[in-house]
Design a protein around this motif. Structure first.
Motif, mmCIF file in Angstrom:
data_model
loop_
_atom_site.group_PDB
_atom_site.id
_atom_site.type_symbol
_atom_site.label_atom_id
_atom_site.label_comp_id
_atom_site.label_asym_id
_atom_site.label_seq_id
_atom_site.Cartn_x
_atom_site.Cartn_y
_atom_site.Cartn_z
ATOM 1 N N GLU A 43 0.880 -1.232 0.177
ATOM 2 C CA GLU A 43 0.068 -0.229 -0.032
ATOM 3 C C GLU A 43 1.084 1.060 -0.013
ATOM 4 N N GLN A 44 0.491 2.238 -0.784
ATOM 5 C CA GLN A 44 1.310 3.494 -0.666
ATOM 6 C C GLN A 44 1.312 4.584 0.417
ATOM 7 N N GLU A 45 0.018 4.573 0.810
ATOM 8 C CA GLU A 45 -0.134 5.941 1.879
ATOM 9 C C GLU A 45 -1.324 5.603 2.609
ATOM 10 N N VAL A 46 -1.223 6.146 3.992
ATOM 11 C CA VAL A 46 -2.644 6.349 4.823
ATOM 12 C C VAL A 46 -2.498 7.718 5.429
ATOM 13 N N ILE A 47 -3.720 8.291 5.187
ATOM 14 C CA ILE A 47 -3.799 9.664 5.764
ATOM 15 C C ILE A 47 -4.751 9.429 6.998
ATOM 16 N N LEU A 48 -4.194 9.846 8.022
ATOM 17 C CA LEU A 48 -5.042 9.880 9.305
ATOM 18 C C LEU A 48 -5.855 11.079 9.533
ATOM 19 N N ARG A 49 -7.039 11.325 9.536
ATOM 20 C CA ARG A 49 -7.837 12.421 9.820
ATOM 21 C C ARG A 49 -8.443 12.431 11.125
ATOM 22 N N GLU A 50 -8.484 11.330 11.873
ATOM 23 C CA GLU A 50 -9.061 11.208 13.371
ATOM 24 C C GLU A 50 -8.272 12.155 14.248
ATOM 25 N N ASN A 51 -8.667 12.622 15.394
ATOM 26 C CA ASN A 51 -8.123 13.401 16.297
ATOM 27 C C ASN A 51 -7.768 12.244 17.442
ATOM 28 N N TYR A 52 -6.625 11.890 17.276
ATOM 29 C CA TYR A 52 -5.898 10.961 18.508
ATOM 30 C C TYR A 52 -5.228 11.662 19.675
ATOM 31 N N GLY A 53 -5.075 13.118 19.265
ATOM 32 C CA GLY A 53 -4.534 13.861 20.577
ATOM 33 C C GLY A 53 -2.976 13.629 20.254
ATOM 34 N N ARG A 54 -2.151 14.521 20.901
ATOM 35 C CA ARG A 54 -0.670 14.405 20.929
ATOM 36 C C ARG A 54 -0.080 12.955 21.170
ATOM 37 N N GLU A 55 -0.564 12.291 22.175
ATOM 38 C CA GLU A 55 -0.068 10.874 22.527
ATOM 39 C C GLU A 55 -0.288 9.894 21.562
ATOM 40 N N GLY A 56 -1.605 10.014 21.221
ATOM 41 C CA GLY A 56 -1.974 9.023 20.102
ATOM 42 C C GLY A 56 -1.252 9.125 18.702
ATOM 43 N N THR A 57 -0.918 10.319 18.422
ATOM 44 C CA THR A 57 -0.276 10.574 17.130
ATOM 45 C C THR A 57 1.206 10.150 17.330
ATOM 46 N N GLU A 58 1.947 10.435 18.466
ATOM 47 C CA GLU A 58 3.154 10.086 18.967
ATOM 48 C C GLU A 58 3.239 8.482 18.798
ATOM 49 N N VAL A 59 2.255 7.822 19.457
ATOM 50 C CA VAL A 59 2.276 6.283 19.230
ATOM 51 C C VAL A 59 2.212 5.731 17.840
ATOM 52 N N ILE A 60 1.495 6.420 16.904
ATOM 53 C CA ILE A 60 1.518 5.949 15.451
ATOM 54 C C ILE A 60 2.794 6.113 14.792
ATOM 55 N N HIS A 61 3.312 7.498 15.124
ATOM 56 C CA HIS A 61 4.509 7.857 14.640
ATOM 57 C C HIS A 61 5.527 6.629 15.085
ATOM 58 N N ASP A 62 5.689 6.508 16.340
ATOM 59 C CA ASP A 62 6.621 5.366 16.852
ATOM 60 C C ASP A 62 6.427 3.893 16.089
ATOM 61 N N LEU A 63 5.063 3.583 15.994
ATOM 62 C CA LEU A 63 4.934 2.098 15.344
ATOM 63 C C LEU A 63 5.172 2.240 13.946
ATOM 64 N N ALA A 64 5.105 3.392 13.330
ATOM 65 C CA ALA A 64 5.494 3.569 11.780
ATOM 66 C C ALA A 64 7.296 3.486 11.940
ATOM 67 N N ALA A 65 7.635 4.183 12.601
ATOM 68 C CA ALA A 65 9.281 4.126 12.672
ATOM 69 C C ALA A 65 9.772 2.763 12.840
ATOM 70 N N ALA A 66 9.158 1.972 13.965
ATOM 71 C CA ALA A 66 9.427 0.693 14.221
ATOM 72 C C ALA A 66 9.397 -0.214 13.018
ATOM 73 N N ALA A 67 8.504 0.044 12.261
ATOM 74 C CA ALA A 67 8.079 -0.478 10.764
ATOM 75 C C ALA A 67 8.971 -0.178 9.719
ATOM 76 N N ASN A 68 9.964 0.731 10.103
ATOM 77 C CA ASN A 68 10.713 1.354 9.121
ATOM 78 C C ASN A 68 9.910 2.119 7.888
ATOM 79 N N LEU A 69 8.747 2.968 8.446
ATOM 80 C CA LEU A 69 7.804 3.636 7.471
ATOM 81 C C LEU A 69 7.954 5.144 7.834
ATOM 82 N N PHE A 70 7.825 5.920 6.905
ATOM 83 C CA PHE A 70 7.870 7.463 7.283
ATOM 84 C C PHE A 70 6.471 7.934 7.545
ATOM 85 N N SER A 71 6.515 8.730 8.559
ATOM 86 C CA SER A 71 5.529 9.371 9.387
ATOM 87 C C SER A 71 5.376 10.803 9.353
ATOM 88 N N LYS A 72 4.578 11.612 8.840
ATOM 89 C CA LYS A 72 4.502 12.985 9.210
ATOM 90 C C LYS A 72 3.276 13.926 9.366
#
Length: 82
Positions: A43-72
């Protein structure tokens, strides 16, 4: 009449505005691990529009980094692309 200098009025006005993001969505680690696995399989890209708050978006960023994926984060931080 705007009274941004008045702390009471400011607090009330900001609570009414609510940041425009709506209610905070519940963060589900298992769901996002599955989404990130589909990204690794082509899959190419996923755009998250839900409001997970700062903590939730940091968790998603950390999960993406652990899977060697780019997150911005985009815009005011409420949107995130993985």
């Amino acid at each position: 009449e705007q009274r941004w200098w008045d702390p009471e009025w400011r607090r009330q006005k900001l609570s009414e505005m609510g940041g425009g993001r709506g209610p905070k969505a519940e963060m589900d680690d298992v769901k996002w691990r599955g989404v990130l696995n589909t990204l690794q399989s082509g899959e190419q890209e996923v755009i998250l529009r839900e409001n997970y708050g700062r903590e939730g978006t940091e968790v998603i960023h950390d999960l993406a980094a652990a899977a060697n994926l780019f997150s911005k984060g985009y815009g005011t931080g409420s949107n995130r692309g993985v």
